[in-house]
Design a protein around this motif. Structure first.
Motif, PDB file in Angstrom:
ATOM      1  N   SER A 299      37.455  27.512  23.818  1.00 19.55           N
ATOM      2  CA  SER A 299      38.416  26.825  22.961  1.00 19.55           C
ATOM      3  C   SER A 299      38.211  25.323  22.911  1.00 19.55           C
ATOM      4  N   VAL A 300      37.512  24.774  23.901  1.00 22.57           N
ATOM      5  CA  VAL A 300      37.285  23.329  23.953  1.00 22.57           C
ATOM      6  C   VAL A 300      35.934  22.955  23.349  1.00 22.57           C
ATOM      7  N   SER A 301      34.857  23.558  23.861  1.00 22.62           N
ATOM      8  CA  SER A 301      33.517  23.194  23.419  1.00 22.62           C
ATOM      9  C   SER A 301      33.077  23.921  22.154  1.00 22.62           C
ATOM     10  N   GLY A 302      33.665  25.083  21.901  1.00 22.15           N
ATOM     11  CA  GLY A 302      33.248  25.875  20.749  1.00 22.15           C
ATOM     12  C   GLY A 302      32.017  26.716  21.014  1.00 22.15           C
ATOM     13  N   GLY A 303      31.455  26.613  22.219  1.00 24.42           N
ATOM     14  CA  GLY A 303      30.272  27.385  22.568  1.00 24.42           C
ATOM     15  C   GLY A 303      30.588  28.857  22.754  1.00 24.42           C
ATOM     16  N   ILE A 304      29.590  29.702  22.582  1.00 22.59           N
ATOM     17  CA  ILE A 304      29.784  31.149  22.721  1.00 22.59           C
ATOM     18  C   ILE A 304      29.947  31.518  24.196  1.00 22.59           C
ATOM     19  N   VAL A 305      31.055  32.154  24.503  1.00 21.54           N
ATOM     20  CA  VAL A 305      31.344  32.610  25.857  1.00 21.54           C
ATOM     21  C   VAL A 305      30.875  34.055  26.036  1.00 21.54           C
TER      22      VAL A 305
END
Length: 363
Positions: free
Chosen positions: A135-141
């Motif tokens: 939710s912060v970085s937008g990177g795929i978790v």
């Protein structure tokens, strides 16, 4: 076929032993009808608040209670809808929680329909790929399996749960933990997967004899241990389902889950012992026959003794015509007796067995 990898560690064993000890004590304690109803309602309110809070819902626990009583919060319509939908889904889980009944995909789809839309209409699985992002970085978790694989994976999961419950060799809490993990791993929908996974867990535990009279919730443990929740779920060498997670060792999540159950059961044991200490008498087997509507009607009969069709309709928020249809079934199953048969002033009393519930409270 779903074939999870895990180890039974000392921490898991300790948690399971604690769960079983508390379960045995709680199920044997006498709890009066009024207290049992109160504890159940408290558990449902807490489950609704904490499960939706995990997903970002902004309503406080008091506001959740007010929402379910009919309050509106301008600007937070989505939060209000999520809370009401989740509460309805909990009531559906109560209805579906028949001991030893096999789990079906239809059950899961109906629960998801309530979670997302407030209706028990089965929802189709996703038909495209989706991803979970930070939710912060937008990177795929996490990148779940492709949509084309979802139907087979869900069939395998349901078959595995039913097979394990039927064999009775794997402890029910471990089956529930693995079902929770695998459902979240499959991520069969675009939205509502976390809430549905938690409700699926509750349904499995109830059907396996770990319903604990409906007076506990696990959602509070998740919400208060959220970093541990996500850490336990985040296993595998890659965020892609096909490159690590499908074959990951899920021991850490089982430990997290079982420790949460132990904590929840210990808290309920304290509550139940306090309730029993006040001279309670357990009528829970009889109460378990009642759906949520009938339980709500006990309060009405407790106050008035006999009630009219219009009073029942107002109490349940349904039309008099609907109550006329329902009352036919309630008369047949012995929940109601006809007090005054006149068409204009038709009134009802409780059936003999259910009248005792109220009589016993006054003793």
């Amino acid at each position: 076929m779903f074939a999870p990898k895990f180890r039974i560690t000392s921490s898991i064993t300790t948690a399971l032993m604690s769960v079983e000890a508390d379960r045995q004590v709680i199920m044997e304690l006498p709890i009066d009808v009024e207290m049992l109803g109160s504890l159940r309602e408290t558990a449902k309110l807490a489950a609704t608040h904490y499960s939706t809070q995990i997903e970002g819902n902004r309503l406080t626990q008091i506001q959740v209670q007010e929402t379910l009583a009919g309050a509106h919060f301008p600007g937070r319509e989505r939060d209000v809808s999520e809370v009401r939908n989740y509460y309805r889904a909990i009531e559906e889980v109560e209805r579906l929680a028949k001991p030893l009944a096999p789990l079906t995909e239809e059950d899961i789809r109906q629960i998801h329909g309530l979670v997302l839309h407030g209706r028990p209409s089965p929802t189709p699985y996703r038909d495209e790929q989706n991803v979970i992002r930070d939710s912060v970085s937008g990177g795929i978790v996490y990148m779940p399996p492709e949509a084309k694989d979802v139907p087979e994976l869900m069939r395998d999961l349901v078959a595995w749960v039913n097979g394990e419950l039927e064999q009775g060799e794997t402890p029910a809490p471990i089956i529930a933990a693995l079902a929770h993990y695998q459902y979240a791993t499959i991520h069969p929908y675009y939205d509502g997967n976390g809430r549905t996974a938690r409700l699926l867990t509750t349904l499995i535990l109830h059907r396996a004899g770990y319903g604990l009279k409906g007076i506990y919730n696990l959602e509070e443990y998740y919400a208060q241990n959220l970093p541990g929740y996500y850490q336990a779920m985040d296993v595998g060498a890659s965020h892609n389902y096909y490159f690590g997670r499908v074959e990951a060792d899920v021991t850490e999540f089982i430990a997290y889950f079982c420790q949460g159950m132990a904590q929840a059961f210990a808290a309920v044991r304290t509550q139940a012992m306090n309730a029993a200490g006040r001279g309670a008498h357990d009528r829970s087997p009889l109460l378990r026959r009642l759906d949520p509507r009938k339980r709500r009607l006990l309060d009405l009969f407790r106050k008035h003794g006999t009630v009219t069709t219009a009073e029942i309709a107002a109490h349940l928020g349904l039309s008099p015509r609907t109550i006329v249809a329902l009352s036919r079934d309630w008369l047949k199953d012995g929940f109601l007796t006809l007090h005054d048969p006149s068409r204009k002033n038709r009134s009802y009393g409780l059936g003999q067995d259910y009248e005792r519930l109220i009589v016993d409270e006054g003793r």
